[in-house]
Motif scaffolding. Structure first.
Motif, PDB file in Angstrom:
ATOM      1  N   UNK A 110       0.826  -1.202   0.000  1.00  0.00           N
ATOM      2  CA  UNK A 110       0.000   0.000   0.000  1.00  0.00           C
ATOM      3  C   UNK A 110       0.866   1.261   0.000  1.00  0.00           C
ATOM      4  N   UNK A 111       1.900   1.280   0.840  1.00  0.00           N
ATOM      5  CA  UNK A 111       2.767   2.449   0.929  1.00  0.00           C
ATOM      6  C   UNK A 111       3.540   2.653  -0.366  1.00  0.00           C
ATOM      7  N   UNK A 112       4.050   1.575  -0.942  1.00  0.00           N
ATOM      8  CA  UNK A 112       4.771   1.683  -2.210  1.00  0.00           C
ATOM      9  C   UNK A 112       3.845   2.131  -3.327  1.00  0.00           C
ATOM     10  N   UNK A 113       2.621   1.599  -3.341  1.00  0.00           N
ATOM     11  CA  UNK A 113       1.674   2.010  -4.368  1.00  0.00           C
ATOM     12  C   UNK A 113       1.363   3.492  -4.312  1.00  0.00           C
ATOM     13  N   UNK A 114       1.352   4.043  -3.108  1.00  0.00           N
ATOM     14  CA  UNK A 114       1.091   5.480  -2.946  1.00  0.00           C
ATOM     15  C   UNK A 114       2.295   6.331  -3.318  1.00  0.00           C
ATOM     16  N   UNK A 115       3.483   5.931  -2.852  1.00  0.00           N
ATOM     17  CA  UNK A 115       4.665   6.779  -2.982  1.00  0.00           C
ATOM     18  C   UNK A 115       5.496   6.478  -4.221  1.00  0.00           C
ATOM     19  N   UNK A 116       5.382   5.286  -4.784  1.00  0.00           N
ATOM     20  CA  UNK A 116       6.168   4.923  -5.950  1.00  0.00           C
ATOM     21  C   UNK A 116       7.635   4.738  -5.621  1.00  0.00           C
ATOM     22  N   UNK A 117       8.483   4.885  -6.619  1.00  0.00           N
ATOM     23  CA  UNK A 117       9.920   4.725  -6.430  1.00  0.00           C
ATOM     24  C   UNK A 117      10.336   3.273  -6.499  1.00  0.00           C
ATOM     25  N   UNK A 118      11.593   3.002  -6.179  1.00  0.00           N
ATOM     26  CA  UNK A 118      12.112   1.634  -6.266  1.00  0.00           C
ATOM     27  C   UNK A 118      11.439   0.650  -5.313  1.00  0.00           C
ATOM     28  N   UNK A 119      10.893   1.158  -4.219  1.00  0.00           N
ATOM     29  CA  UNK A 119      10.272   0.303  -3.212  1.00  0.00           C
ATOM     30  C   UNK A 119      10.289   0.998  -1.873  1.00  0.00           C
ATOM     31  N   UNK A 120       9.998   0.252  -0.814  1.00  0.00           N
ATOM     32  CA  UNK A 120      10.009   0.816   0.535  1.00  0.00           C
ATOM     33  C   UNK A 120      11.042   0.090   1.379  1.00  0.00           C
ATOM     34  N   UNK A 121      11.431   0.743   2.465  1.00  0.00           N
ATOM     35  CA  UNK A 121      12.299   0.116   3.439  1.00  0.00           C
ATOM     36  C   UNK A 121      11.475  -0.570   4.504  1.00  0.00           C
ATOM     37  N   UNK A 122      12.051  -1.587   5.116  1.00  0.00           N
ATOM     38  CA  UNK A 122      11.381  -2.290   6.213  1.00  0.00           C
ATOM     39  C   UNK A 122      12.419  -2.604   7.271  1.00  0.00           C
ATOM     40  N   UNK A 123      12.178  -2.149   8.482  1.00  0.00           N
ATOM     41  CA  UNK A 123      13.122  -2.367   9.571  1.00  0.00           C
ATOM     42  C   UNK A 123      12.393  -2.972  10.758  1.00  0.00           C
ATOM     43  N   UNK A 124      12.864  -4.143  11.192  1.00  0.00           N
ATOM     44  CA  UNK A 124      12.361  -4.755  12.409  1.00  0.00           C
ATOM     45  C   UNK A 124      13.461  -4.812  13.441  1.00  0.00           C
ATOM     46  N   UNK A 125      13.076  -4.880  14.704  1.00  0.00           N
ATOM     47  CA  UNK A 125      14.079  -4.900  15.770  1.00  0.00           C
ATOM     48  C   UNK A 125      13.659  -5.870  16.868  1.00  0.00           C
ATOM     49  N   UNK A 126      14.647  -6.619  17.365  1.00  0.00           N
ATOM     50  CA  UNK A 126      14.401  -7.572  18.444  1.00  0.00           C
ATOM     51  C   UNK A 126      13.387  -8.628  17.993  1.00  0.00           C
ATOM     52  N   UNK A 127      12.301  -8.788  18.699  1.00  0.00           N
ATOM     53  CA  UNK A 127      11.295  -9.795  18.365  1.00  0.00           C
ATOM     54  C   UNK A 127      10.802  -9.653  16.930  1.00  0.00           C
ATOM     55  N   UNK A 128      10.755  -8.416  16.408  1.00  0.00           N
ATOM     56  CA  UNK A 128      10.245  -8.170  15.062  1.00  0.00           C
ATOM     57  C   UNK A 128      11.361  -8.077  14.018  1.00  0.00           C
ATOM     58  N   UNK A 129      12.618  -8.304  14.423  1.00  0.00           N
ATOM     59  CA  UNK A 129      13.726  -8.133  13.493  1.00  0.00           C
ATOM     60  C   UNK A 129      13.580  -8.977  12.242  1.00  0.00           C
ATOM     61  N   UNK A 130      13.195 -10.249  12.414  1.00  0.00           N
ATOM     62  CA  UNK A 130      13.053 -11.131  11.273  1.00  0.00           C
ATOM     63  C   UNK A 130      11.852 -10.817  10.403  1.00  0.00           C
ATOM     64  N   UNK A 131      10.907 -10.019  10.907  1.00  0.00           N
ATOM     65  CA  UNK A 131       9.736  -9.672  10.102  1.00  0.00           C
ATOM     66  C   UNK A 131      10.139  -8.913   8.848  1.00  0.00           C
ATOM     67  N   UNK A 132      11.191  -8.104   8.939  1.00  0.00           N
ATOM     68  CA  UNK A 132      11.643  -7.365   7.757  1.00  0.00           C
ATOM     69  C   UNK A 132      12.136  -8.316   6.678  1.00  0.00           C
ATOM     70  N   UNK A 133      12.750  -9.431   7.085  1.00  0.00           N
ATOM     71  CA  UNK A 133      13.190 -10.440   6.124  1.00  0.00           C
ATOM     72  C   UNK A 133      11.983 -11.106   5.472  1.00  0.00           C
ATOM     73  N   UNK A 134      10.979 -11.425   6.268  1.00  0.00           N
ATOM     74  CA  UNK A 134       9.762 -12.027   5.720  1.00  0.00           C
ATOM     75  C   UNK A 134       9.041 -11.070   4.780  1.00  0.00           C
TER      76      UNK A 134
END
Length: 246
Positions: A110-134
């Protein structure tokens, strides 16, 4: 909100049967910052503000915990008790992608569709760190950052080495890395909570995994045990991957 989040715009995002609040601020390419346990603490919000100040649109989903509550032993224990009974999070299962990844990928699209560009960044930390990989299974995510990824919890060697992905999702991640999408990771190697996940990522992703390690004891590389070098590396990574070359 009357505190650190008072200048952020509150909304929500729904995918399937999951709905979570989101906080948004800034202009420029999109970055999704996923808070650690116990929640969107003042230090997590302050880091999000640094990303905003660097010229990005930041969306911070609120997945658990109390917004603006500092990290304490009590807040961590309360949040862990809540997270451990919720089906959307993967705590102790190997070779399995947490169901929350579907919601997070939808938010990224949704965010990429609104803003365009190459894509979006995703950063997770601690318990959510691996979520960025997923999340990088979805092509909308062009700059994944794993800050001290700790789930699934390092209960035994198998889980300590597991990066929280199903075999099919891991293959997609490997294919994307082979195609040029790098992954940035930050940790204290002496941190027992991250187990041996960085060894697994180095083995599976090769040179596409950009590993940043800090000396001494610590956990929260961008927050509670903040390393300025880590913050600088993250901001530079987002700038390189998300700003189109003119």
């Amino acid at each position: 909100m009357t505190g650190e989040l008072s200048t952020w715009t509150l909304a929500d995002h729904t995918e399937g049967d999951l709905t979570f609040p989101t906080y948004r601020k800034g202009t420029g390419p999109g970055v999704i910052v996923i808070h650690e346990i116990p929640g969107p603490t003042p230090k997590v919000i302050a880091f999000g503000q640094e990303v905003v100040d660097a010229g990005f649109t930041v969306v911070m989903p609120h997945l658990f915990g109390r917004a603006e509550e500092p990290m304490t032993g009590i807040s961590v224990a309360r949040t862990l008790a809540n997270v451990c009974v919720r089906a959307e999070f993967n705590k102790l299962r190997a070779h399995s992608t947490a169901p929350i990844a579907t919601w997070l990928r939808s938010l990224a699209r949704e965010l990429h569709g609104e803003l365009g560009g190459p894509g979006v960044g995703a950063l997770g930390m601690c318990f959510t760190g691996g979520f960025a990989l997923a999340m990088m299974v979805d092509p909308s995510v062009a700059a994944p950052v794993l800050a001290q990824p700790s789930a699934p919890f390092a209960a035994g060697k198998k889980l300590a080495a597991d990066v929280g992905l199903s075999p099919a999702d891991l293959q997609v991640v490997k294919d994307r890395v082979a195609g040029g999408c790098q992954v940035l990771g930050l940790e204290y190697p002496a941190d027992p909570m991250t187990g041996t996940k960085f060894r697994t990522l180095t083995r599976e992703l090769g040179d596409g995994f950009l590993k940043v390690e800090f000396p001494g004891k610590g956990h929260g590389t961008l927050t509670e045990d903040r390393q300025q070098e880590g913050v600088d590396r993250v901001l530079a990574f987002f700038a390189e991957k998300l700003r189109p070359v003119s």
